[in-house]
Design a protein around this motif. Structure first.
Motif, PDB file in Angstrom:
ATOM      1  N   GLU A 187       0.818  -1.210   0.000  1.00 49.05           N
ATOM      2  CA  GLU A 187       0.000   0.000   0.000  1.00 49.05           C
ATOM      3  C   GLU A 187       0.860   1.272   0.000  1.00 49.05           C
ATOM      4  O   GLU A 187       0.677   2.170   0.821  1.00 49.05           O
ATOM      5  N   CYS A 197      -2.440  -5.339   7.056  1.00 47.85           N
ATOM      6  CA  CYS A 197      -2.404  -6.324   5.969  1.00 47.85           C
ATOM      7  C   CYS A 197      -2.556  -7.736   6.542  1.00 47.85           C
ATOM      8  O   CYS A 197      -1.892  -8.104   7.522  1.00 47.85           O
ATOM      9  N   LYS A 201      -3.325 -12.038   2.308  1.00 52.14           N
ATOM     10  CA  LYS A 201      -2.918 -11.131   1.238  1.00 52.14           C
ATOM     11  C   LYS A 201      -1.425 -11.241   0.964  1.00 52.14           C
ATOM     12  O   LYS A 201      -0.988 -11.236  -0.193  1.00 52.14           O
TER      13      LYS A 201
END
Length: 341
Positions: A187, A197, A201
């Motif tokens: 990000e 996170c 992911k």
């Protein structure tokens, strides 16, 4: 009286040959050959002297070279003509009537002719020894534009810290080609987003069946994001935390050879120990010194590299406004003290 002896008559061809034959001097025919050669040399010299002489002045640009991606490698052959050059060295002609101004370049030599025309010849740049003719263009661009430039933005510093951690597993060309994927995964290196996170992911970010980094390294980056948030709360920013170890001033080195550049220093060991105390992982002294190099905390460009001077100049420009702010703060404090007195 006896009759005088009769002279023998020679054929006409023999008399012609004897008349044309060169008479030998004291040193033989060599003396005459030497005279002929000296006359020929004098004639050639007279022909050369009659040619018009063009007074050409050679002047070197005073400014430092610009930082562009398309620079000329030193390894490329620079034997190009002044009138036309290929990719190994570019040249441009500028007439006196043109109003177009060209930015100065320290690696450009200007040939100023009497008529007023200027011919600019771009010479190859000298880079650090670890950048060769076989280096990846992206790696060369990273060296020419980012490596050694002081960074003060938190997101940028966190990105460089993550890339330094990745250098323990990947080469720099591999890291730079995967840089966009790192930014997307983390990000744009916002510590708050990295801390949120999820494991799914991180583990789902695969390419050709393999992760960007090892699972241990990815989990360490996630855990370090929490520590970064605490540092920001304590010191105001991650930049303030990093630069306080150096008194907000980059360390300028003057190494001549690549073998002199260390893998770690006492300063990197100090920062590494402090981060480990704060719960950071995968931040050894070597990783931290790599981070210091690419973030401009240390200028480890060799003194023969054109970027050594450029990075020093950039650091001086950045330090000037900081010093003015500090001076203004001290002046305000002195005024406050005087008012109280």
């Amino acid at each position: 009286m006896s009759a005088s002896p009769e002279l023998l008559s020679l054929p006409p061809s023999v008399t012609a040959d004897s008349a044309a034959r060169n008479i030998l001097g004291p040193a033989g025919n060599r003396e005459k050959i030497n005279k002929i050669e000296s006359l020929n040399k004098k004639k050639k010299k007279m022909v050369v002297d009659t040619k018009p002489k063009s007074s050409v002045k050679l002047a070197k640009g005073s400014r430092s070279p610009r930082t562009v991606v398309r620079k000329i490698d030193e390894s490329v052959d620079s034997s190009c003509s002044l009138k036309s050059c290929s990719s190994n060295g570019s040249s441009s002609v500028k007439t006196s009537g043109s109003e177009r101004s060209e930015k100065g370049n320290g690696n450009r030599l200007k040939l100023v002719v009497d008529e007023g025309s200027v011919m600019v010849l771009t010479l190859p740049f000298k880079r650090c020894d670890w950048i060769t003719q076989f280096s990846d263009p992206l790696h060369v661009s990273f060296h020419d534009e980012e490596w050694g430039v002081p960074v003060y933005e938190d997101c940028k510093l966190i990105e460089l810290l993550v890339l330094s951690q990745a250098s323990a597993e990947l080469t720099w060309p591999e890291i730079l080609y995967k840089r966009d994927r790192f930014r997307k995964l983390f990000e744009n290196f916002d510590p708050a987003s990295i801390a949120k996170c999820s494991d799914d992911k991180l583990l789902s970010a695969k390419q050709n069946g393999s992760l960007l980094l090892s699972e241990q390294k990815l989990r360490a980056i996630m855990g370090n994001a929490t520590g970064l948030l605490k540092i920001q709360q304590e010191f105001g920013s991650f930049s303030t935390y990093c630069w306080r170890f150096l008194n907000k001033k980059p360390i300028n080195k003057s190494f001549r050879y690549a073998r002199q550049v260390p893998a770690k220093t006492p300063k990197s060991e100090l920062i590494s120990k402090d981060l480990i105390k704060r719960g950071f992982r995968c931040v050894g002294p070597t990783v931290i010194y790599t981070f210091m190099q690419i973030s401009g905390m240390v200028n480890d460009h060799l003194i023969s590299c054109f970027r050594h001077t450029e990075c020093n100049n950039i650091a001086k420009k950045v330090l000037k406004p900081v010093s003015k702010e500090i001076k203004q703060e001290t002046d305000n404090k002195d005024d406050a003290k005087l008012s109280h007195e």
